[in-house]
Scaffold this motif. Structure first.
Motif, PDB file in Angstrom:
ATOM      1  N   GLN A 555       0.809  -1.219   0.000  1.00 16.63           N
ATOM      2  CA  GLN A 555       0.000   0.000   0.000  1.00 16.63           C
ATOM      3  C   GLN A 555       0.843   1.270   0.000  1.00 16.63           C
ATOM      4  O   GLN A 555       0.433   2.284  -0.573  1.00 16.63           O
ATOM      5  CB  GLN A 555      -0.941   0.017   1.207  1.00 16.63           C
ATOM      6  CG  GLN A 555      -1.990   1.119   1.129  1.00 16.63           C
ATOM      7  CD  GLN A 555      -2.960   1.080   2.297  1.00 16.63           C
ATOM      8  OE1 GLN A 555      -2.584   0.702   3.404  1.00 16.63           O
ATOM      9  NE2 GLN A 555      -4.207   1.459   2.065  1.00 16.63           N
ATOM     10  N   HIS A 556       2.051   1.234   0.599  1.00 16.14           N
ATOM     11  CA  HIS A 556       2.817   2.471   0.739  1.00 16.14           C
ATOM     12  C   HIS A 556       4.305   2.304   0.424  1.00 16.14           C
ATOM     13  O   HIS A 556       4.841   3.009  -0.433  1.00 16.14           O
ATOM     14  CB  HIS A 556       2.693   3.021   2.174  1.00 16.14           C
ATOM     15  CG  HIS A 556       1.302   3.339   2.590  1.00 16.14           C
ATOM     16  ND1 HIS A 556       0.528   4.290   1.950  1.00 16.14           N
ATOM     17  CD2 HIS A 556       0.535   2.835   3.595  1.00 16.14           C
ATOM     18  CE1 HIS A 556      -0.654   4.362   2.533  1.00 16.14           C
ATOM     19  NE2 HIS A 556      -0.682   3.489   3.523  1.00 16.14           N
ATOM     20  N   LEU A 559       5.847   1.905  -3.110  1.00 12.74           N
ATOM     21  CA  LEU A 559       5.389   2.842  -4.133  1.00 12.74           C
ATOM     22  C   LEU A 559       6.247   4.107  -4.123  1.00 12.74           C
ATOM     23  O   LEU A 559       6.756   4.515  -3.080  1.00 12.74           O
ATOM     24  CB  LEU A 559       3.921   3.202  -3.895  1.00 12.74           C
ATOM     25  CG  LEU A 559       2.928   2.033  -3.914  1.00 12.74           C
ATOM     26  CD1 LEU A 559       1.511   2.543  -3.661  1.00 12.74           C
ATOM     27  CD2 LEU A 559       2.996   1.284  -5.238  1.00 12.74           C
ATOM     28  N   GLY A 560       6.411   4.695  -5.299  1.00 14.16           N
ATOM     29  CA  GLY A 560       7.167   5.940  -5.391  1.00 14.16           C
ATOM     30  C   GLY A 560       8.259   5.865  -6.431  1.00 14.16           C
ATOM     31  O   GLY A 560       8.351   4.928  -7.235  1.00 14.16           O
ATOM     32  N   LEU A 565       7.390   2.565  -9.026  1.00 12.51           N
ATOM     33  CA  LEU A 565       6.125   1.849  -8.857  1.00 12.51           C
ATOM     34  C   LEU A 565       5.046   2.868  -8.512  1.00 12.51           C
ATOM     35  O   LEU A 565       5.176   3.611  -7.528  1.00 12.51           O
ATOM     36  CB  LEU A 565       6.234   0.801  -7.751  1.00 12.51           C
ATOM     37  CG  LEU A 565       7.288  -0.290  -7.965  1.00 12.51           C
ATOM     38  CD1 LEU A 565       7.424  -1.152  -6.720  1.00 12.51           C
ATOM     39  CD2 LEU A 565       6.928  -1.154  -9.167  1.00 12.51           C
ATOM     40  N   ARG A 566       3.991   2.903  -9.314  1.00 10.23           N
ATOM     41  CA  ARG A 566       2.972   3.937  -9.154  1.00 10.23           C
ATOM     42  C   ARG A 566       1.698   3.437  -8.477  1.00 10.23           C
ATOM     43  O   ARG A 566       0.951   4.219  -7.905  1.00 10.23           O
ATOM     44  CB  ARG A 566       2.614   4.538 -10.520  1.00 10.23           C
ATOM     45  CG  ARG A 566       3.798   5.123 -11.267  1.00 10.23           C
ATOM     46  CD  ARG A 566       4.511   6.177 -10.433  1.00 10.23           C
ATOM     47  NE  ARG A 566       5.748   6.640 -11.057  1.00 10.23           N
ATOM     48  CZ  ARG A 566       6.734   7.223 -10.397  1.00 10.23           C
ATOM     49  NH1 ARG A 566       6.616   7.404  -9.094  1.00 10.23           N
ATOM     50  NH2 ARG A 566       7.833   7.607 -11.020  1.00 10.23           N
ATOM     51  N   GLU A 567       1.423   2.157  -8.558  1.00  9.20           N
ATOM     52  CA  GLU A 567       0.174   1.657  -7.974  1.00  9.20           C
ATOM     53  C   GLU A 567       0.355   0.214  -7.515  1.00  9.20           C
ATOM     54  O   GLU A 567       1.241  -0.508  -8.000  1.00  9.20           O
ATOM     55  CB  GLU A 567      -0.977   1.761  -8.973  1.00  9.20           C
ATOM     56  CG  GLU A 567      -0.687   1.169 -10.328  1.00  9.20           C
ATOM     57  CD  GLU A 567      -1.804   1.482 -11.306  1.00  9.20           C
ATOM     58  OE1 GLU A 567      -2.187   0.561 -12.024  1.00  9.20           O
ATOM     59  OE2 GLU A 567      -2.293   2.629 -11.324  1.00  9.20           O
ATOM     60  N   PRO A 568      -0.480  -0.238  -6.559  1.00  6.98           N
ATOM     61  CA  PRO A 568      -0.314  -1.569  -5.979  1.00  6.98           C
ATOM     62  C   PRO A 568      -0.389  -2.715  -6.993  1.00  6.98           C
ATOM     63  O   PRO A 568       0.195  -3.778  -6.752  1.00  6.98           O
ATOM     64  CB  PRO A 568      -1.468  -1.655  -4.963  1.00  6.98           C
ATOM     65  CG  PRO A 568      -1.726  -0.238  -4.578  1.00  6.98           C
ATOM     66  CD  PRO A 568      -1.497   0.555  -5.826  1.00  6.98           C
ATOM     67  N   GLU A 570       1.166  -3.146  -9.552  1.00  4.58           N
ATOM     68  CA  GLU A 570       2.494  -3.492 -10.060  1.00  4.58           C
ATOM     69  C   GLU A 570       3.254  -4.396  -9.094  1.00  4.58           C
ATOM     70  O   GLU A 570       4.347  -4.865  -9.407  1.00  4.58           O
ATOM     71  CB  GLU A 570       3.304  -2.222 -10.316  1.00  4.58           C
ATOM     72  CG  GLU A 570       2.728  -1.314 -11.388  1.00  4.58           C
ATOM     73  CD  GLU A 570       3.550  -0.052 -11.577  1.00  4.58           C
ATOM     74  OE1 GLU A 570       4.406  -0.050 -12.482  1.00  4.58           O
ATOM     75  OE2 GLU A 570       3.339   0.910 -10.812  1.00  4.58           O
ATOM     76  N   ILE A 571       2.683  -4.638  -7.930  1.00  6.67           N
ATOM     77  CA  ILE A 571       3.327  -5.454  -6.897  1.00  6.67           C
ATOM     78  C   ILE A 571       2.588  -6.786  -6.805  1.00  6.67           C
ATOM     79  O   ILE A 571       1.368  -6.807  -6.641  1.00  6.67           O
ATOM     80  CB  ILE A 571       3.291  -4.744  -5.529  1.00  6.67           C
ATOM     81  CG1 ILE A 571       3.931  -3.362  -5.634  1.00  6.67           C
ATOM     82  CG2 ILE A 571       3.982  -5.588  -4.469  1.00  6.67           C
ATOM     83  CD1 ILE A 571       3.652  -2.465  -4.444  1.00  6.67           C
TER      84      ILE A 571
END
Length: 742
Positions: A555-556, A559-560, A565-568, A570-571
């Protein structure tokens, strides 16, 4: 219970209650006019009944277990009126009886709604032609339907069959409900066996396990027990053998040693072990199984016929390919020189050896771990072939692997399924021996994922003069389906195998790559958690702490800009197993609540799918052209119609309620399901609770799925167990033996 009945009074109070405030139970009768919603798993439905007689409320919303009923059916319902806070007054059905549709109007609705190819216009024309005699015509002289102008023989026959079979479907639904089987299975069974469905199921309930998706041996066994079929009957023994072999196939085995079947009869199924031999002999005689001698101790390899056919076909066709005529030495030399000039990349000595080997051989295997230059080699190979006037065909077992291959080589690449052109009409591949692929060179990437049956279909479609290159990582997990084709081909010694081992400079900078190779050498991964690195290990002991950390990561924390990584989505969380407090199922429950907590949803049993959910396909569906392991996103949910729309990377598919068991949430998936895929970020829980699955090749496969960052969360003891455990759970297969040069 629901049953056929004659006509009765339109409405009747059966339990008057005076001055108590209690709701009055009623019998109401009418015609089923609309099905608004059906849960095919539970049988719960919301429908509209048009009541008979002169009541003020002609149309009534009814709710209850009504699965298996068709629009136009005549119903006598037992229940009570109640007021829903959102939907208003409705009649809750406690029980019902079915009667044939009585009125011409009801029959017209039945024909329009339930018979394919009829529709409202034709239904009206049929009703007007026969009038009040329509019910008698359908029952006694359905051939008269041809009297209706424009009604062809095919549609007339379809109407007659549907009318004749409709009571059979209702009786089957009642029987299944009484035996604890979801009413939604009734239509599947009825579609396969028609009006004889109930008789077929009563005669041999084990047919359900063999032919109906979603009904297993245990469920069929429960029905058989209620019907009085003895535990030690030969009928049960035959079904048990097939069940055990199918279960072995699901675990990746191609055959089962007879001793295993015999042991399972006594230990797992409470049957006389001697029945195993009798059942096997009967099934072999019928042609459903094949038995071969296994070693010199009298044990035998017992195969399902389809897997024996696949294994022998793969061996025969690979041998045939190796006997083809390869490129001449002069052509190979010119091709190598052209590749060097075209690519501008200086290949290493082992890459040059691999390239020459591939050009000089009809069948070749190139294997190697991450960062060893397999992609560079493939680009050089394509340039070499092009200079020789050969355009290679590229394919991979999954859509993700095919896309990665295409991006890496700058050429079209297809999944093997699409290459072979599956036909929903015939239920098979169009390409085969009679209609071979138009290619003389085929490259299969991620070949470790190719199971035995897919390999058999592929090889059947290759022309005799075709060259074949299998590229893959022998250290990854084997295919999800039965067999371990790549490893067996390597072990057989039939074809040249080149293993790339040199790690190139750019790859050496990645701790993901370095740790994957450490793992293969039996060394613990580097876990210093360098902030500038791409590999991390967060030690957490309690399962709830592992879950909390995973939730923070997706969730946090990941990301960055650091990993772009822009959104969950992608994980990807990769779990060693599906069950348990840290299995994929439990993690999906937590991650769905975190990442997609609300929105339009549809429920199937204890599961909820919501618009926006990430989902994975659990088995091949050739009709939808969606295959095992493909990940998509729920883009449409229609609870009223009981439908879900899913967008996959290559296409869009619609699912009804009875098909939702093909989908699972995919915020977390098993490592097995991740094969052939790459994800920008991977998070892997490792905990002693996963001890059954903590093996070196499983962890290696999980780590090598990560492109930019890999994070392990769990205990150091679980990590050490995974590194030390080299047990690969050998699969029962005889392909290597069949391929070995005598």
């Amino acid at each position: 219970m629901a049953a056929e009945a004659g006509r009765g009074a339109p409405a009747k109070r059966v339990r008057p209650v005076a001055e108590t405030g209690e709701q009055i139970e009623l019998l109401i009768e009418g015609t089923l006019d609309q099905m608004l919603y059906v849960n095919e798993q539970s049988g719960y439905a919301v429908a509209v009944l048009e009541r008979s007689g002169e009541e003020l409320r002609r149309r009534v919303t009814v709710v209850g277990n009504l699965a298996g009923l068709e629009v136009g059916a005549g119903l006598r319902l037992h229940g009570r009126f109640e007021r829903h806070p959102k939907y208003g007054e409705q009649f809750r059905v406690e029980d019902y009886e079915t009667v044939r549709p009585a009125s011409v109007a009801a029959l017209e609705r039945y024909l329009a709604a339930e018979i394919k190819g009829v529709g409202p216009a034709f239904a009206r024309r049929i009703a007007e032609h026969f009038g009040e005699a329509l019910a008698a015509v359908l029952e006694q002289t359905p051939e008269r339907l041809r009297e209706v102008r424009g009604l062809g023989a095919v549609v007339a026959a379809r109407i007659a069959t549907a009318w004749r079979d409709s009571s059979g479907l209702r009786e089957l639904t009642v029987f299944l409900r009484g035996n604890g089987i979801a009413a939604g299975h009734a239509r599947r069974i009825h579609k396969m066996y028609g009006r004889d469905s109930l008789e077929v199921v009563r005669r041999d309930p084990y047919v359900l396990a063999r032919t109906i998706a979603g009904i297993g041996f245990r469920t069929a066994d429960t029905v058989a027990e209620k019907l009085g079929i003895p535990k030690n009957s030969i009928q049960r023994a035959r079904a048990a053998v097939v069940f055990l072999l199918e279960r072995m196939a699901e675990e990746g085995h191609v055959f089962a040693p007879f001793g295993y079947l015999e042991h399972q009869f006594g230990a797992g199924l409470e049957m006389d072990p001697q029945l195993a031999a009798a059942a096997v002999e009967e099934l072999v005689e019928r042609g459903e199984l094949v038995a071969e001698e296994l070693g010199g101790d009298g044990n035998r390899a017992i195969y399902l016929r389809r897997l024996h056919d696949a294994e022998t076909a793969v061996a025969a066709r690979l041998r045939r390919l190796t006997q083809g005529r390869p490129m001449g030495r002069a052509v190979v030399d010119r091709a190598l020189e052209a590749a060097r000039s075209a690519d501008g990349i200086e290949l290493s000595a082992e890459q040059r050896t691999a390239l020459r080997c591939a050009l000089q051989s009809k069948v070749t295997v190139i294997t190697g771990g991450p960062g060893t230059g397999k992609t560079t080699l493939l680009r050089s190979l394509l340039a070499a072939l092009s200079s020789a006037g050969v355009r290679a065909t590229l394919a991979a077992p999954t859509g993700r692997a095919a896309r990665r291959l295409a991006e890496a080589c700058g050429r079209e690449a297809k999944t093997i399924h699409r290459l072979l052109e599956y036909s929903p009409e015939t239920g098979s591949f169009i390409r085969g021996e009679a209609f071979a692929l138009r290619t003389t060179w085929l490259v299969i990437d991620e070949a470790s994922m190719m199971d035995l049956e897919l390999a058999a279909s592929l090889l059947a479609a290759l022309p005799p003069d075709c060259s074949l290159l299998l590229v893959g990582d022998r250290d990854q997990l084997p295919s999800v389906g039965p067999g371990s084709v790549l490893k067996d081909v390597i072990a057989s010694g039939l074809v040249p195998v080149v293993e790339l081992s040199q790690i190139y400079r750019q790859a050496r900078a990645s701790l993901i790559v370095a740790n994957a190779h450490r793992l293969n050498r039996g060394e613990l991964p580097e876990t210093a958690n360098d902030p500038a690195g791409d590999f991390f290990f967060f030690e957490r002991g309690a399962p709830e702490d592992v879950i909390a950390t995973i939730k923070q990561l997706v969730q946090h924390r990941l990301l960055g800009d650091r990993f772009e990584l822009r959104e969950p989505r992608e994980i990807q969380v990769l779990a060693p197993m599906n069950r348990g407090p840290l299995g994929a199922h439990a993690l999906n429950h937590e991650l769905q609540a975190l990442l997609n907590p609300a929105g339009r949803e549809i429920r199937a049993g204890d599961r909820a799918l919501r618009a926006g959910d990430r989902v994975i396909q659990l088995r091949n569906n050739y009709d939808k052209l969606v295959f095992n392991g493909e990940i998509g996103r729920v883009v449409a949910v229609d609870p009223e119609r009981g439908r879900v729309g899913v967008a996959f990377e290559d296409n869009h598919a619609e699912y009804d309620l009875a098909e939702l068991d093909e989908l699972a949430l995919a915020y977390a998936i098993s490592v097995h399901k991740s094969q052939g895929s790459q994800y920008p970020a991977v998070v892997i829980p490792l905990h002693p609770g996963h001890y059954l699955m903590l093996r070196r090749n499983l962890l290696y496969t999980a780590i090598t799925r990560a492109e930019r960052v890999c994070v392990l969360v769990g205990t150091r003891s679980a990590l050490m167990q995974a590194v030390r455990n080299v047990d690969e759970r050998r699969r029962f297969s005889r392909l290597a033996d069949r391929l070995r040069i005598d």
